[in-house]
Design a protein around this motif. Structure first.
Motif, PDB file in Angstrom:
ATOM      1  N   GLU A 172     120.926 -48.351  -3.102  1.00  0.00           N
ATOM      2  CA  GLU A 172     121.202 -46.936  -2.867  1.00  0.00           C
ATOM      3  C   GLU A 172     121.845 -46.298  -4.101  1.00  0.00           C
ATOM      4  OE1 GLU A 172     121.240 -43.332  -1.046  1.00  0.00           O
ATOM      5  OE2 GLU A 172     120.282 -45.170  -0.336  1.00  0.00           O
ATOM      6  N   THR A 173     122.719 -47.045  -4.753  1.00  0.00           N
ATOM      7  CA  THR A 173     123.375 -46.549  -5.971  1.00  0.00           C
ATOM      8  C   THR A 173     122.357 -46.312  -7.069  1.00  0.00           C
ATOM      9  OG1 THR A 173     125.394 -47.759  -5.401  1.00  0.00           O
ATOM     10  CG2 THR A 173     125.157 -47.045  -7.684  1.00  0.00           C
ATOM     11  N   VAL A 174     121.434 -47.254  -7.221  1.00  0.00           N
ATOM     12  CA  VAL A 174     120.394 -47.116  -8.249  1.00  0.00           C
ATOM     13  C   VAL A 174     119.502 -45.913  -7.947  1.00  0.00           C
ATOM     14  CG1 VAL A 174     118.331 -48.191  -9.232  1.00  0.00           C
ATOM     15  CG2 VAL A 174     120.397 -49.552  -8.865  1.00  0.00           C
ATOM     16  N   ARG A 175     119.107 -45.762  -6.670  1.00  0.00           N
ATOM     17  CA  ARG A 175     118.260 -44.619  -6.298  1.00  0.00           C
ATOM     18  C   ARG A 175     118.974 -43.299  -6.552  1.00  0.00           C
ATOM     19  NH1 ARG A 175     117.109 -47.895  -1.914  1.00  0.00           N
ATOM     20  NH2 ARG A 175     118.521 -46.731  -0.551  1.00  0.00           N
ATOM     21  N   LEU A 176     120.247 -43.260  -6.230  1.00  0.00           N
ATOM     22  CA  LEU A 176     121.020 -42.035  -6.450  1.00  0.00           C
ATOM     23  C   LEU A 176     121.047 -41.674  -7.923  1.00  0.00           C
ATOM     24  CD1 LEU A 176     122.834 -39.847  -5.188  1.00  0.00           C
ATOM     25  CD2 LEU A 176     124.784 -41.372  -5.556  1.00  0.00           C
ATOM     26  N   ALA A 177     121.273 -42.671  -8.780  1.00  0.00           N
ATOM     27  CA  ALA A 177     121.317 -42.416 -10.221  1.00  0.00           C
ATOM     28  C   ALA A 177     119.960 -41.954 -10.737  1.00  0.00           C
ATOM     29  CB  ALA A 177     121.756 -43.682 -10.948  1.00  0.00           C
ATOM     30  N   GLU A 178     118.890 -42.578 -10.226  1.00  0.00           N
ATOM     31  CA  GLU A 178     117.546 -42.228 -10.698  1.00  0.00           C
ATOM     32  C   GLU A 178     117.170 -40.797 -10.352  1.00  0.00           C
ATOM     33  OE1 GLU A 178     115.261 -45.260  -8.872  1.00  0.00           O
ATOM     34  OE2 GLU A 178     115.391 -46.627 -10.589  1.00  0.00           O
ATOM     35  N   ASN A 179     117.685 -40.308  -9.251  1.00  0.00           N
ATOM     36  CA  ASN A 179     117.350 -38.952  -8.830  1.00  0.00           C
ATOM     37  C   ASN A 179     117.969 -37.881  -9.724  1.00  0.00           C
ATOM     38  OD1 ASN A 179     115.704 -39.714  -6.734  1.00  0.00           O
ATOM     39  ND2 ASN A 179     117.329 -39.726  -5.218  1.00  0.00           N
ATOM     40  N   TYR A 180     118.886 -38.293 -10.609  1.00  0.00           N
ATOM     41  CA  TYR A 180     119.465 -37.350 -11.559  1.00  0.00           C
ATOM     42  C   TYR A 180     118.658 -37.292 -12.851  1.00  0.00           C
ATOM     43  CZ  TYR A 180     123.561 -36.508  -8.673  1.00  0.00           C
ATOM     44  OH  TYR A 180     124.394 -36.118  -7.654  1.00  0.00           O
ATOM     45  N   HIS A 181     117.668 -38.202 -12.976  1.00  0.00           N
ATOM     46  CA  HIS A 181     116.804 -38.157 -14.150  1.00  0.00           C
ATOM     47  C   HIS A 181     115.754 -37.064 -13.966  1.00  0.00           C
ATOM     48  CE1 HIS A 181     117.705 -42.722 -14.725  1.00  0.00           C
ATOM     49  NE2 HIS A 181     118.652 -41.958 -15.221  1.00  0.00           N
ATOM     50  N   GLN A 182     115.604 -36.202 -14.925  1.00  0.00           N
ATOM     51  CA  GLN A 182     114.569 -35.179 -14.843  1.00  0.00           C
ATOM     52  C   GLN A 182     113.184 -35.800 -15.023  1.00  0.00           C
ATOM     53  OE1 GLN A 182     115.537 -32.129 -17.657  1.00  0.00           O
ATOM     54  NE2 GLN A 182     117.022 -31.161 -16.311  1.00  0.00           N
ATOM     55  N   GLU A 183     113.106 -36.797 -15.864  1.00  0.00           N
ATOM     56  CA  GLU A 183     111.849 -37.479 -16.136  1.00  0.00           C
ATOM     57  C   GLU A 183     111.867 -38.840 -15.444  1.00  0.00           C
ATOM     58  OE1 GLU A 183     108.052 -37.771 -18.199  1.00  0.00           O
ATOM     59  OE2 GLU A 183     109.441 -36.130 -17.824  1.00  0.00           O
ATOM     60  N   PRO A 184     110.903 -39.136 -14.548  1.00  0.00           N
ATOM     61  CA  PRO A 184     110.905 -40.436 -13.873  1.00  0.00           C
ATOM     62  C   PRO A 184     110.767 -41.580 -14.867  1.00  0.00           C
ATOM     63  CG  PRO A 184     108.851 -39.280 -13.482  1.00  0.00           C
ATOM     64  CD  PRO A 184     109.767 -38.304 -14.130  1.00  0.00           C
ATOM     65  N   ARG A 185     111.460 -42.659 -14.587  1.00  0.00           N
ATOM     66  CA  ARG A 185     111.419 -43.832 -15.455  1.00  0.00           C
ATOM     67  C   ARG A 185     111.694 -45.062 -14.621  1.00  0.00           C
ATOM     68  NH1 ARG A 185     115.527 -42.196 -19.701  1.00  0.00           N
ATOM     69  NH2 ARG A 185     114.753 -40.143 -19.072  1.00  0.00           N
ATOM     70  N   GLY A 186     111.658 -46.211 -15.260  1.00  0.00           N
ATOM     71  CA  GLY A 186     111.926 -47.454 -14.546  1.00  0.00           C
ATOM     72  C   GLY A 186     110.642 -48.102 -14.044  1.00  0.00           C
ATOM     73  N   THR A 187     110.804 -49.107 -13.188  1.00  0.00           N
ATOM     74  CA  THR A 187     109.660 -49.860 -12.670  1.00  0.00           C
ATOM     75  C   THR A 187     109.360 -49.455 -11.236  1.00  0.00           C
ATOM     76  OG1 THR A 187     110.189 -51.770 -14.082  1.00  0.00           O
ATOM     77  CG2 THR A 187     108.749 -52.167 -12.184  1.00  0.00           C
ATOM     78  N   LEU A 188     108.096 -49.162 -10.984  1.00  0.00           N
ATOM     79  CA  LEU A 188     107.617 -48.829  -9.650  1.00  0.00           C
ATOM     80  C   LEU A 188     106.815 -50.022  -9.134  1.00  0.00           C
ATOM     81  CD1 LEU A 188     107.104 -46.764  -7.357  1.00  0.00           C
ATOM     82  CD2 LEU A 188     105.124 -45.964  -8.659  1.00  0.00           C
ATOM     83  N   LYS A 189     107.309 -50.645  -8.061  1.00  0.00           N
ATOM     84  CA  LYS A 189     106.649 -51.822  -7.498  1.00  0.00           C
ATOM     85  C   LYS A 189     105.871 -51.420  -6.244  1.00  0.00           C
ATOM     86  CE  LYS A 189     108.416 -55.877  -7.484  1.00  0.00           C
ATOM     87  NZ  LYS A 189     109.242 -57.081  -7.216  1.00  0.00           N
ATOM     88  N   ILE A 190     104.559 -51.671  -6.301  1.00  0.00           N
ATOM     89  CA  ILE A 190     103.655 -51.263  -5.218  1.00  0.00           C
ATOM     90  C   ILE A 190     102.910 -52.487  -4.710  1.00  0.00           C
ATOM     91  CG2 ILE A 190     101.693 -49.797  -4.607  1.00  0.00           C
ATOM     92  CD1 ILE A 190     102.415 -48.094  -7.105  1.00  0.00           C
TER      93      ILE A 190
END
Length: 316
Positions: free
Chosen positions: A78-96
């Protein structure tokens, strides 16, 4: 490795059911995990596992620690998701994760376009018809036919899953063109089967509005949609198949829809499944891209079947 990491390692061992499977997931030696769990027990001053040479079980203290470890993992995610939502540009790894045919035909093209738009996003795509635990294996998004049995997951329908009865011209020449569902009773069929799904009959609505399931004589079963189509094209069997597995087989005349005047029932629907309601930006944007690509009302794959909108519908 700190206490938090060791607790999460213990949680993975319990969820996967063995040290060997947890080690395989992390690409490390089994002995490393065993040593880290022993250090965790030393740090906490309490035994967490009862071990034998063949198995292990949680102690009372271990069971309580597992509950806390699961809460800890949720809090960290949840902490990681919260931090990511403050990024204007999406980044990181998306696992599908996705069933094989959906991934190859419809998810991969969206991934290609998505990474052109957002080059800072890395994507890991796992094609597997086996149902997996999204949380313990760290997946952001799954695409599956049918709603998940685990009610803690969020499932959103992205497309209907209409069916067809298909046979090759050779099959029709051999057995004749069927005029009723009963005609198919003793004819050879190919059908989908897997540990989680099995198609064993034709579900349709009769003239009185009753739902009927007509058993099929399955002489060939497989867990791969393309293999089933190849079997039907060979002329040895007809197949009951979802529309999304077809490309140009009907347009080319390799397969012919049969009994198009009956009202076939949909086989559930195609769903996007994710473990948390509050999606990271990259996951939400990819989900939106998938919905746009597939189409809102009529899925993109139904365009592969000429006049499909007039087939297998309620008689007027």
């Amino acid at each position: 490795m700190d206490t938090t990491s060791r607790l999460l390692m213990l949680l993975e061992v319990i969820e996967r059911g063995s040290f060997a499977k947890a080690a395989e997931s992390r690409n490390i030696d089994r002995s490393v995990i065993s040593k880290q769990i022993s250090r965790l027990e030393d740090e906490l001053g309490v035994r967490l596992l009862n071990r034998t040479t063949r198995s292990f079980s949680l102690t009372a203290a271990g069971a309580e620690m597992i509950k806390k470890a699961a809460e800890l993992r949720d809090l960290l995610n949840e902490t990681v998701r919260l931090a990511e939502n403050y990024h204007q540009e999406p980044r990181g790894t998306l696992k599908i994760t996705s069933s094989s045919i959906l991934g190859k035909r419809y998810i991969q093209p969206v991934i290609n376009d998505f990474q052109k738009r957002f080059p800072q996003v890395e994507v890991e795509l796992r094609l597997d018809d086996r149902l997996i635990d999204l949380v313990s294996e760290g997946y952001d998004l799954a695409f599956r036919v049918g709603e998940p049995k685990d009610s803690s997951f969020i499932a959103r329908k992205i497309a209907r899953n209409r069916m067809l009865l298909l046979a090759s011209p050779e099959f029709i020449e051999t057995y004749g063109m069927p005029t009723s569902v009963e005609d198919l009773k003793e004819l050879p069929a190919a059908s989908y089967t897997s540990p989680s799904k099995r198609i064993s009959g034709i579900r349709y609505r009769n003239a009185n509005g009753d739902i009927i399931e007509q058993n099929i004589k399955s002489v060939f079963r497989a867990n791969d949609a393309e293999v089933l189509l190849m079997k039907a094209i060979s002329g040895n069997a007809y197949v009951l198949a979802p529309a999304f597995i077809l490309e140009n087989e009907v347009k080319r005349g390799d397969l012919v829809p049969i009994l198009t005047n009956i009202e076939l029932l949909d086989y559930s629907a195609v769903y996007a499944v994710y473990p948390h309601r509050d999606l990271p930006v990259r996951t939400r944007l990819f989900f939106d891209a998938m919905r746009e690509y597939i189409g809102k009302d009529i899925p993109i794959w139904e365009a592969n079947i000429p006049n499909y909108d007039a087939m297998y519908q309620k008689s007027t």
